[in-house]
Enzyme design. Structure first.
Site, mmCIF file in Angstrom:
data_model
loop_
_atom_site.group_PDB
_atom_site.id
_atom_site.type_symbol
_atom_site.label_atom_id
_atom_site.label_comp_id
_atom_site.label_asym_id
_atom_site.label_seq_id
_atom_site.Cartn_x
_atom_site.Cartn_y
_atom_site.Cartn_z
ATOM 1 N N LYS A 1 0.836 -1.194 0.000
ATOM 2 C CA LYS A 1 0.000 0.000 0.000
ATOM 3 C C LYS A 1 0.878 1.253 0.000
ATOM 4 O O LYS A 1 1.925 1.253 0.638
ATOM 5 C CB LYS A 1 -0.863 0.053 1.276
ATOM 6 C CG LYS A 1 -2.010 -0.916 1.313
ATOM 7 C CD LYS A 1 -2.821 -0.708 2.581
ATOM 8 C CE LYS A 1 -3.916 -1.757 2.706
ATOM 9 N NZ LYS A 1 -4.951 -1.652 1.664
ATOM 10 N N ARG B 1 -10.409 -11.247 1.682
ATOM 11 C CA ARG B 1 -11.265 -12.269 1.077
ATOM 12 C C ARG B 1 -10.607 -13.638 1.131
ATOM 13 O O ARG B 1 -11.287 -14.663 1.152
ATOM 14 C CB ARG B 1 -11.610 -11.856 -0.364
ATOM 15 C CG ARG B 1 -10.428 -11.689 -1.261
ATOM 16 C CD ARG B 1 -10.741 -10.905 -2.547
ATOM 17 N NE ARG B 1 -10.902 -9.475 -2.297
ATOM 18 C CZ ARG B 1 -11.227 -8.594 -3.231
ATOM 19 N NH1 ARG B 1 -11.454 -8.992 -4.476
ATOM 20 N NH2 ARG B 1 -11.329 -7.316 -2.929
HETATM 21 N N1 BES Z 1 -7.982 -3.697 4.430
HETATM 22 C C1 BES Z 1 -8.172 -3.251 3.107
HETATM 23 C C2 BES Z 1 -9.454 -2.442 2.910
HETATM 24 C C3 BES Z 1 -9.581 -1.153 3.684
HETATM 25 C C4 BES Z 1 -9.466 0.056 3.035
HETATM 26 C C5 BES Z 1 -9.908 -1.156 5.023
HETATM 27 C C6 BES Z 1 -9.629 1.233 3.734
HETATM 28 C C7 BES Z 1 -10.062 0.017 5.724
HETATM 29 C C8 BES Z 1 -9.927 1.220 5.069
HETATM 30 C C9 BES Z 1 -8.231 -4.453 2.168
HETATM 31 O O1 BES Z 1 -7.481 -5.542 2.546
HETATM 32 C C10 BES Z 1 -7.694 -4.002 0.845
HETATM 33 O O2 BES Z 1 -6.546 -3.685 0.788
HETATM 34 N N2 BES Z 1 -8.534 -3.988 -0.186
HETATM 35 C C11 BES Z 1 -8.121 -3.591 -1.475
HETATM 36 C C12 BES Z 1 -8.698 -4.563 -2.475
HETATM 37 C C13 BES Z 1 -8.162 -4.401 -3.873
HETATM 38 C C14 BES Z 1 -6.688 -4.786 -3.914
HETATM 39 C C15 BES Z 1 -8.969 -5.280 -4.799
HETATM 40 C C16 BES Z 1 -8.642 -2.180 -1.746
HETATM 41 O O3 BES Z 1 -9.760 -1.867 -1.338
HETATM 42 O O4 BES Z 1 -7.908 -1.402 -2.335
HETATM 43 MN MN MN Z 2 -5.464 -5.370 1.942
#
Ligand code: BES
Ligand code: MN
Ligand code: ZN
Length: 501
Positions: free
Chosen positions: A278, A352
């Site tokens: 990230k 997921r």
């Molecule tokens: N933990 C994150 C989602 C999240 C985003 C939680 C903001 C709390 C606040 C999750 O694991 C994630 O990284 N999701 C990705 C999915 C994508 C790679 C398909 C996302 O939402 O960017």
């Molecule tokens: Mn994630």
């Protein structure tokens, strides 16, 4: 904090602070008039001349030397009667409690307003509003100013009708139980990730189990492997804090083999994204990636005390998504517990993956229903903002029940569609499934489509994406900046109103 209820004329009640609810755009009711009379029309003139409108949550402190037994009167706006709901009462109570704290009251009395809400519902909303509205996360503050904040000790609810005393008392109790469970969830989510880990969540679950006599099983990384939870194992293997799978089981006596309602909570103690790293700003709040786990653990701690006549199980797949020589790589293929293969094209779509194994396990328990809570996608915040959770369900009746509980508790949810048009989105090319889609459309729904592949047919299932409500960036009536505990009160309300079809 101590709550009690009394039936006394508020204008005769001795207290450091008397909270007097006022409806917007209405004549004063009997109680407010009696107080106003003793104050020589002060409330009336504050309304007419000082612009006090009695909008929902509006407060005004009046100094009332010797006119009343109460040392201060705190006028509290309820808003307009036709916009009234328990949500409004909860918000107003929270504002009033904060105002009482700001004038350093350790004690206050709150007149329960008469409205279309039943007495227990009102008392519960007031209790929750006070407890949640006053909560501050200052565990890591060392300055005197924060530490010396006035602590509220005693609250008296003043009932307007003797016959409602017991009902108000019952409402107070439900409110305390629900708010305390919510505060526990907040504490776990607010805790920074250098203080928590999958092992920590396992210890929390074990403690809840010991204190309440629940069945608890913790699977360590080896057991997770043996039990064919390779999707969970893969996500967790890059970290020095290995993954855990947590099972908590509440059953009324004699119902140990009944079909359970299963709550599943995503328990990432930190989510760096892994090799699909990230960017720093997106990583800042990733200590909250176990908020789903906090919902189900907090709920179980209250359920164990409420003792509903229904078996309830909680499952928490827990891991830390990190980078190392052992970490999962983009392109890795894992086999989930139900035998489906998944190509991990993005290591940041890890929620997921760990939920896949938990949902497979849940399916094997022959459940009445499965409800999962997960900070799953950033996309849910784009769609709905920090106002409500997104709901995706395979069952309309279950979905409707959850929406209703959301309205009653203020943990609001909005249902998104799960139409067939979405259902091919996660099909794999070299494997059964892939963990991301090739475009950015409907990210929250496609994530749910992925989850659905691990839920057995004919099992009512609902998924709540709480990514944008678990931790908020701006203060709200019931929560300061930080963890909200969203979902705990919703679960308790849902179980309290669960009816077999
Ligand atoms: N933990 C994150 C989602 C999240 C985003 C939680 C903001 C709390 C606040 C999750 O694991 C994630 O990284 N999701 C990705 C999915 C994508 C790679 C398909 C996302 O939402 O960017
Ligand atoms: Mn994630
Ligand atoms: Zn995550």
């Amino acid at each position: 904090m101590n709550f009690e209820v009394q039936f006394v004329a508020p204008s005769e009640f001795e207290t450091p602070c008397l909270i007097v609810p006022i409806w917007q755009g209405e004549e004063f009711n009997e109680i407010a008039s009696a107080i106003d009379e003793k104050l020589g029309g002060l409330i009336q003139s504050v309304r007419d001349e000082d612009g006090f409108k009695a909008a929902n949550g509006e407060v005004k402190v009046l100094y009332t030397p010797s006119a009343l037994p109460a040392a201060r009167v705190l006028l509290l706006g309820l808003g307009k009667r036709d916009k009234w709901s328990s949500i409004k009462l909860r918000h107003a109570a929270a504002r009033a409690a904060r105002a009482a704290r700001s004038i350093k009251r350790e004690e206050f009395a709150f007149i329960v307003p008469q409205s279309t809400l039943e007495a227990p519902e009102s008392a519960q909303a007031i209790t929750e509003g006070i407890l949640l509205g006053l909560h501050i996360f200052n565990d890591f503050k060392t300055d005197e100013e924060t530490k010396s904040l006035t602590q509220l000790q005693n609250v008296t609810l003043l009932a307007s009708d003797q016959s409602t005393l017991d009902a108000v008392q019952a409402g107070i109790q439900s409110g305390q139980l629900a708010a305390e469970a919510t505060l526990r969830a907040r504490a776990w989510v607010n805790m920074p990730s250098n203080r928590k880990s999958p092992q920590f969540l396992a210890l929390v679950a074990q403690k809840i189990a010991e204190e309440n006599n629940l069945r608890c099983e913790i699977w360590d990384e080896n057991k997770v492997r043996e039990e064919k939870m390779d999707a969970l194992y893969g996500v967790g293997m890059g970290s020095d804090n290995p993954p855990r799978f947590i099972i908590l089981d509440y059953a009324p006596p004699g119902k140990e083999q009944d079909a359970p309602i299963i709550l599943v909570g995503k328990g990432m103690s930190f989510d760096s994204g892994g090799y699909s790293l990230k960017p720093s700003p997106s990583m800042e709040d990733m200590k909250d990636d176990m908020a789903g786990a906090a919902v189900v653990l907090g709920s179980m701690s209250a359920i164990a005390q409420l003792q509903p006549n229904q078996r309830v199980m909680a499952l928490v797949p827990s891991a830390e998504n990190m980078i190392s020589g052992r970490a999962q790589r983009p392109g890795d293929i894992v086999t989930a517990r139900n035998g489906k293969t998944i190509e991990v094209l993005n290591t940041d779509a890890e929620g997921r993956l760990i939920l896949a194994d938990a949902l497979s396990y849940a399916t094997e328990q022959n459940p009445k229903a499965i409800i999962d809570f997960a900070t799953l996608t950033g996309a849910i915040g784009v769609a709905l903002g920090q106002v409500c959770a997104g709901l995706v369900a395979n069952d309309d009746a279950l979905s409707a029940k959850i929406v209703q509980s959301g309205e009653r508790t203020g943990d609001r949810v909005w249902a998104l569609p799960l139409w067939d048009e979405y259902r091919d989105a996660m099909k794999g090319t070299v494997s059964d499934l892939r963990n991301i889609t090739s475009d950015r459309y409907a990210g929250s729904i496609t994530a749910a489509v992925f989850l659905e592949k691990f839920v057995g047919e004919n099992i009512p299932w609902a998924h709540l994406d709480i990514a944008s409500v678990a931790l908020i960036r701006e203060e709200r009536p019931l929560s300061m900046r930080g963890a909200t505990g969203f979902g705990v009160r919703l679960v308790l309300d849902l179980l309290a109103n669960w009816e077999e079809d």
